[in-house]
Design an enzyme around this catalytic site. Structure first.
Site, PDB file in Angstrom:
ATOM      1  N   GLN A  43      -4.371  -5.195   7.296  1.00 14.65           N
ATOM      2  CA  GLN A  43      -5.338  -6.848   6.242  1.00 14.65           C
ATOM      3  C   GLN A  43      -5.135  -7.822   6.898  1.00 14.65           C
ATOM      4  OE1 GLN A  43      -7.519  -5.995   4.537  1.00 14.65           O
ATOM      5  NE2 GLN A  43      -6.526  -3.532   3.866  1.00 14.65           N
ATOM      6  N   CYS A  56      -5.034   2.232  -3.951  1.00 10.88           N
ATOM      7  CA  CYS A  56      -3.611   2.632  -3.202  1.00 10.88           C
ATOM      8  C   CYS A  56      -1.277   1.885  -3.750  1.00 10.88           C
ATOM      9  CB  CYS A  56      -4.101   2.799  -1.833  1.00 10.88           C
ATOM     10  SG  CYS A  56      -4.819   4.692  -1.475  1.00 10.88           S
ATOM     11  N   ASP A 112       3.279  -5.226   7.598  1.00  7.41           N
ATOM     12  CA  ASP A 112       2.468  -4.036   7.863  1.00  7.41           C
ATOM     13  C   ASP A 112       0.859  -5.144   8.071  1.00  7.41           C
ATOM     14  OD1 ASP A 112      -0.568  -2.800   6.597  1.00  7.41           O
ATOM     15  OD2 ASP A 112       0.628  -1.995   5.195  1.00  7.41           O
ATOM     16  N   HIS A 135       0.912  -1.171   0.413  1.00  9.28           N
ATOM     17  CA  HIS A 135      -0.027   0.122   0.285  1.00  9.28           C
ATOM     18  C   HIS A 135       0.768   1.417   0.048  1.00  9.28           C
ATOM     19  CE1 HIS A 135      -3.065   2.727   1.696  1.00  9.28           C
ATOM     20  NE2 HIS A 135      -3.847   1.891   1.904  1.00  9.28           N
ATOM     21  N   LYS A 195     -10.402  -1.626  11.165  1.00 10.00           N
ATOM     22  CA  LYS A 195     -10.265  -2.259  10.167  1.00 10.00           C
ATOM     23  C   LYS A 195     -10.356  -3.426  10.985  1.00 10.00           C
ATOM     24  CE  LYS A 195      -6.940  -0.595   6.743  1.00 10.00           C
ATOM     25  NZ  LYS A 195      -7.621  -0.058   5.454  1.00 10.00           N
TER      26      LYS A 195
END
Lengths: 411, 144
Positions: A208, A369, A205, A128, A231
């Protein structure tokens, strides 16, 4: 700790999400934009209003009852997040505004201290923008270089190429746990192990992953792990940075202000201990407090149950979408979270998204993104349906039906 | 017909769809398919009105005191919306275009496309048409 309970009872779960029970353009809402942000159960909303109705006060320094209550609630979430990702110490959990700020914090603080001219930072072609741009900024400043792990046609990282990149002795490796555009679950444990052998620190990261995959930072042995509350059924505007204590201790503060100091004089300031060193200013107390309920929500369902149910949804979606003539699935990695991108030949993703919206179906369209990834795949964008534990197969049927109607109309 | 007469005519046509969003969008795309094709040579970077997810190409020329617009888009919905603007503004005087107040979008349930310049080139296109009108008006005045 995730608690194994009975398998998912989706109707019982849906009943907890007030936003799902509405008509959009005259049709029942089908919310498939969960990779962008997922919806909030009533208990999270209640926790937020309860905080402002009963406990609101500035934390840590107050000596009155409300300040104590607010501090206790805020710190309780830190402990929940520690357990949620299996961190060794609670001071390894730093509250930020979310993944973007967490990555910027590491890039700026760790990068400014440990990156030097000619050093290399490895990121991947699946990232991203928020795991690309902070590294570009610091690399430009420190005259360091960025190297990119290439992506295969199916949307997986090329690990052989990664091994070769590691011979350049990078200082940092930063990759996502799962791709927001394609859903690919990256073999982060192996990526971390190889990076450590090459002498690099690793940032993951986890945007997700937090609501969709079990996370154990000690087992992974990652150096940094980033999560956004919104999220994972929590409020927007907060999240965490996990960092190994010994690394965080070596890093200078990212921002100056209240809370992060021990003593301030005009000639010299000494900094507070972890985690407060990195939490300058009044934090987003209310949202952090409410995040605790999101963690409870996930724990009560059980991550394993969530993984199993969402995988079932993904398999069903792949089956339904790939059966439609003209639909091309984008992102077909072997291991995926519940995200499916697709395209229809000759029809722009913007039109598909708009038309699905007229039927109450919320998907995301565009480059998500991840422009470098779209360039790699030779496309401008995709339609992305991303599922959560409150979605149903019947909703996927509606998506497939909507897509079929669009094709019929436009071809 | 004046700009407002054409807008009212469009509102009348759309009112037959009874506010059904899906039918409205299908109809808009159908209108887009009927928009006269723009010459490929005119689809240059100079003529692009850029949105985040869709592209619009726009040219304008002055003919008998009115402006003739030609336009196209890479997305079907935007192309349909663009065709409505072309229908409203074509052959109108620069002054009339400059002073026009577009109210048909709100009346046909398409107000969401106004002001979302980021996701489609539509709002930017209205601005660009008005800029052309301003340029032609100035040009005509200077020539006098």
């Amino acid at each position: 700790m995730s608690v194994l309970t009975a398998p998912i009872d989706v109707e019982k779960i849906r009943a907890q999400f007030p936003v799902l029970h509405q008509l959009v353009n005259g049709k029942p809402l089908v919310y498939f934009d969960n990779a962008a942000t997922n919806q909030k159960p009533q208990r999270v909303i209640d926790a937020l209003t309860h905080y402002y109705q009963h406990d609101n006060a500035n934390i840590h320094r107050g000596i009155h009852t409300l300040a104590e209550r607010a501090t206790k609630a805020y710190e309780a979430t830190r402990l929940s997040m520690q357990n949620f990702i299996h961190a060794r110490h609670s001071e390894e959990i730093i509250f930020t505004r979310g993944v973007t700020e967490s990555i910027n914090l590491v890039a700026a603080s760790y990068g400014r201290t440990f990156l030097h001219a000619g050093d290399e930072v490895i990121i991947s072609g699946l990232e991203h923008h928020s795991n690309i741009v902070p590294w570009q900024l610091i690399c430009e400043e420190r005259k360091a270089r960025i190297k990119v792990i290439p992506v295969t046609e199916s949307g997986e990282l090329d690990l052989d190429a990664y091994r070769k990149l590691l011979t350049g002795k990078p200082k940092v490796v930063a990759v996502n746990h799962a791709s927001n555009s394609l859903g690919t679950i990256n073999p982060v444990k192996e990526i971390i192990k190889l990076a450590h052998e090459a002498g690099a620190v690793v940032l993951i990261d986890g945007a997700q992953a937090s609501a969709h995959l079990p996370i154990d930072v000690q087992e992974l042995d990652c150096d940094f792990y980033c999560i956004s509350s919104h999220k994972m059924f929590g409020p927007t505007g907060t999240g965490i940075l996990y960092g190994k204590r010994e690394l965080l201790e070596k890093m200078p503060p990212y921002m100056g202000g209240g809370e992060m100091i021990k003593e301030v004089t005009f000639t010299k300031t000494t900094y507070n201990d972890l985690p407060y060193k990195f939490e300058a200013g009044t934090p987003n107390i209310g949202d952090v407090v409410a995040l605790n309920e999101a963690v409870n929500f996930i724990n009560e369902l059980g991550k394993d149950n969530i993984v199993a149910y969402e995988h079932e949804l993904l398999v069903y979606a792949v089956e339904k979408l790939s059966a439609i003539k003209g639909v091309k699935l984008i992102g077909t990695a072997k291991k995926k979270v519940s995200v499916q991108s697709f395209a229809i030949e000759g029809i722009h993703h913007f039109d598909i998204g708009q038309m699905l919206d007229t039927r109450g179906i919320a998907v995301r369209t565009g480059h998500h993104c991840t422009q470098p990834l779209m360039d790699r795949l030779g496309i401008e964008g995709t339609v992305r349906a991303s599922f959560s534990v409150y979605n149903t197969k019947a909703e996927i049927d509606q998506l497939a039906e909507g897509v079929e109607r669009i094709i019929k109309f436009l071809k | 017909m004046s700009i407002n007469q054409i807008q009212d005519e469009i509102i009348g046509e759309f009112s037959l769809l009874d506010g059904d969003m899906e039918m409205t969008v299908f109809y808009i795309m159908e209108l887009g398919q009927k928009l006269p094709a723009m010459r490929e040579v005119d689809k240059t970077e100079d003529n692009v009105v850029k949105g985040c997810q869709s592209k619009v190409w726009l040219t304008a020329r002055l003919e008998n005191g009115g402006i003739v617009f030609e336009a196209d888009s890479n997305t079907a919905i935007t192309k349909g919306l663009v065709s409505l603007l072309v229908r409203i503004f074509n052959h109108q005087k620069p002054e009339a275009i400059l002073n026009a107040e577009l109210y048909f979008m709100n009346k046909i349930g398409m107000e969401r496309f106004i002001g979302t310049q980021r996701s489609n080139g539509f709002a930017a296109m209205i601005k660009q048409m008005k800029l052309y009108a301003f340029a032609f008006k100035t040009q005509t005045e200077l020539a006098r």
